[in-house]
Every structure is written in C-alpha cells, then in structure tokens.
Design an enzyme around this catalytic site. Structure first.
Site, PDB file in Angstrom:
ATOM      1  CE  LYS A  66       2.815   4.852  10.017  1.00 47.81           C
ATOM      2  NZ  LYS A  66       3.713   4.270   9.022  1.00 47.81           N
ATOM      3  CG  ASP A 102       3.905   0.463   6.366  1.00 47.66           C
ATOM      4  OD1 ASP A 102       3.108   0.969   5.560  1.00 47.66           O
ATOM      5  OD2 ASP A 102       4.259   1.022   7.413  1.00 47.66           O
TER       6      ASP A 102
END
Ligand code: ATR
Length: 275
Positions: A66, A102
């Site tokens: 990530k 997110d």
C-alpha cells in the site's frame, strides 16, 4: 471485451475482495474478472509493466504494497497522499493512477447504517492514531467534523494531528471518560476488540443518548465496545460495511457500474468470517 481486475498482496489468500467483486460481476452480468494475484515485493515493478501494457483495467492493493506503490504510480490522488496509502489502482492509456477508497468506505458505511449521522452537532472521538486512523480523519474532515484524537501514546496522536492539520485536539485513552459527554460519534481505529479485548476503563454511560459508536474491527463483527454500546441503547455500526463500501468506487471505475452493497452481499461475506 473481457475486463480484468485484481487484488495484489503478499500473501493474498485471506482477501475477501475477490468474493465481493465476483458477486457484483455476476449480479450485473459484466464480462469481466477479478482475481487475487500474489505479487512478492521484488515483482511489483514487472506487475506494473503488465498494467501499463493494458492487461488489466485496474485493481486493489493490500499489504505489504500500500505504501510502496506510490513510487510506481503515474499519478496519486491528493487524498491518498494525505492518507499515506494507495488501495486502488486504475489503468488507463498506459498510465496507472493511485487512489485510496478507505475514507469513502468509512463514510458509505455510516451513511448507510446511520443516515444523517453527520448532521449531528459535536466532535468525533477517534481512538487510535495509526494507519487506519488517517483515512478516518480525512473522512471526518470532508464532513467538517471536529475530532478529539485519543491514543495510547499521545505523542503519536499529536504528530498525526500536526501532519493533517485542521480541527484535531489530542489526548490519551485515559481521557475518554472526561471527553465522552461531548462526543456525537465514537470511532475505534485500533486493533482493540479483536480476540475478545476491550477498553476496560471506558464508561459508556458518559456518552449522550444517540451518540453513534462504530468500529473498524469486523472480526468479531460485534466487538466488546459495540456490544456495550448496544446494551446501553446507543446506535452502532459495525466495521464489515467499511470493507464492502470501500470496494464500490474501484468497481465503478473499472467496470462502469456503481454497485450496490446489499444485505445479501453482506451476508455472504459475513458467512466467510464466522469461525
Ligand atoms: P493500523 O494500520 O491498523 O492503524 P498501526 O498503524 O500499527 O495499525 O496502529 C495501531 C494503533 O492501535 C495505534 O494507535 C496504537 O497505539 P500506539 O500509537 O500507542 O501504539 C493502537 N494500539 C494497538 N494496540 C493497542 C493496545 N493494546 N492498547 C491501546 N492501543 C493500541
């Protein structure tokens, strides 16, 4: 045209994303696929080369990539940069664009589970100041909600508040009881709640009626914090919806359909979490 999407990680077997996207592909009758691809860190550049050549329309990124994908993307969405992680890639015209969904997952989950939650007056008590907290803080800022950031280590909370700027005051977890009566929302972003752990010193009776309590932990689905809140009649939203809702923008970008998070989808993913 068969459009191919992926989730890359190392290891990758645990990911629920193929189940989520696979169900949507079937439901909307889309000629496409979504597969889990195990990519070890040294193989990331060659995977990006395949992406630029047009083999995939895009995909998701999970641990441990990530942060490392930042250097490989052609563009990075400013909010992904603020959050410090990319979880969604979109490939177009030989370029790879990085995003973080997110924070949208967090907002989508609450909008769905507690409509109008962000109209209430008062700050959010955010517990934890690690990677997960960053996306939540960005989400709350987008709704102009002030934050009281409580963390075991206050210095870490202060550092994060300085980095993000905006209306964030800090404290330690011991400050919860003093701050509780102010809050309109409580968000747990720490791993406390997994394996039966809880916040022993918290007195939830101090929360005002109607204060929304939510957790990003979703195994167990009802954490001790959520269970206590529910027993007191406080509204709660569990963390599974964040996982489902963060998948929506990626699917829409790759396959051109805005998919719905239905109770059936939730049920099918929940069934894979139960011991
Ligand atoms: P993530 O990316 O999941 O947020 P992280 O970046 O390692 O993971 O952050 C973990 C967060 O949970 C931190 O806020 C951490 O507090 P510290 O900054 O004091 O380390 C918090 N945390 C983890 N275990 C905890 C525990 N047993 N008690 C209290 N806080 C805890």
């Amino acid at each position: 045209m068969n459009r191919k999407a992926f989730v890359i990680g190392h290891p990758i077997a645990h990911s629920r994303s193929p189940l989520i996207h696979g169900r949507w592909l079937a439901e909307y009758g889309i000629d496409g696929s979504y597969e889990a691809v195990d990519v070890a860190p040294p193989d990331l550049p060659s995977f990006f080369a395949r992406l630029r050549e047009g083999e995939f329309v895009g995909g998701n990124v999970t641990i441990p990539h990530k942060e490392t994908v930042f250097a490989l993307c052609d563009t990075i969405d400013p909010l992904a940069r603020t959050i410090g992680a990319v979880n969604t890639l979109v490939a177009e015209g030989g370029k790879v664009h990085g995003f973080n969904t997110d924070y949208l997952g967090f907002l989508g989950n609450l909008d769905h589970g507690a409509p109008n939650w962000s109209d209430r007056v008062g700050p959010a008590l955010v517990l934890g100041a690690g990677g997960a907290a960053r996306a939540i803080l960005v989400a709350l800022r987008s709704r102009h909600i002030p934050v009281i950031l409580l963390n075991r280590t206050q210095a870490t909370a202060e550092k994060l508040a300085r980095e993000l700027g905006g209306e964030i005051t800090t404290g330690t977890l011991e400050d919860f009881n003093d701050r509780a009566s102010n809050a309109r929302l409580v968000v747990n972003t720490t791993s406390i709640g997994m394996h039966g752990t809880g916040f022993a010193s918290f007195d939830l009776d101090r929360l005002r009626r109607g204060t929304l309590v939510t957790d990003i932990v979703y195994v167990p689905l009802e954490t001790p914090l959520l269970a206590e809140a529910r027993r007191r009649g406080l509204p709660t939203v569990d963390g599974l919806g964040m996982l489902l809702h963060q998948a929506v923008p990626g699917f829409a970008a790759w396959f051109g359909v805005n998919p719905e998070v239905t109770p059936e989808l939730r049920q099918s993913i929940q069934a894979t979490l139960e011991p």
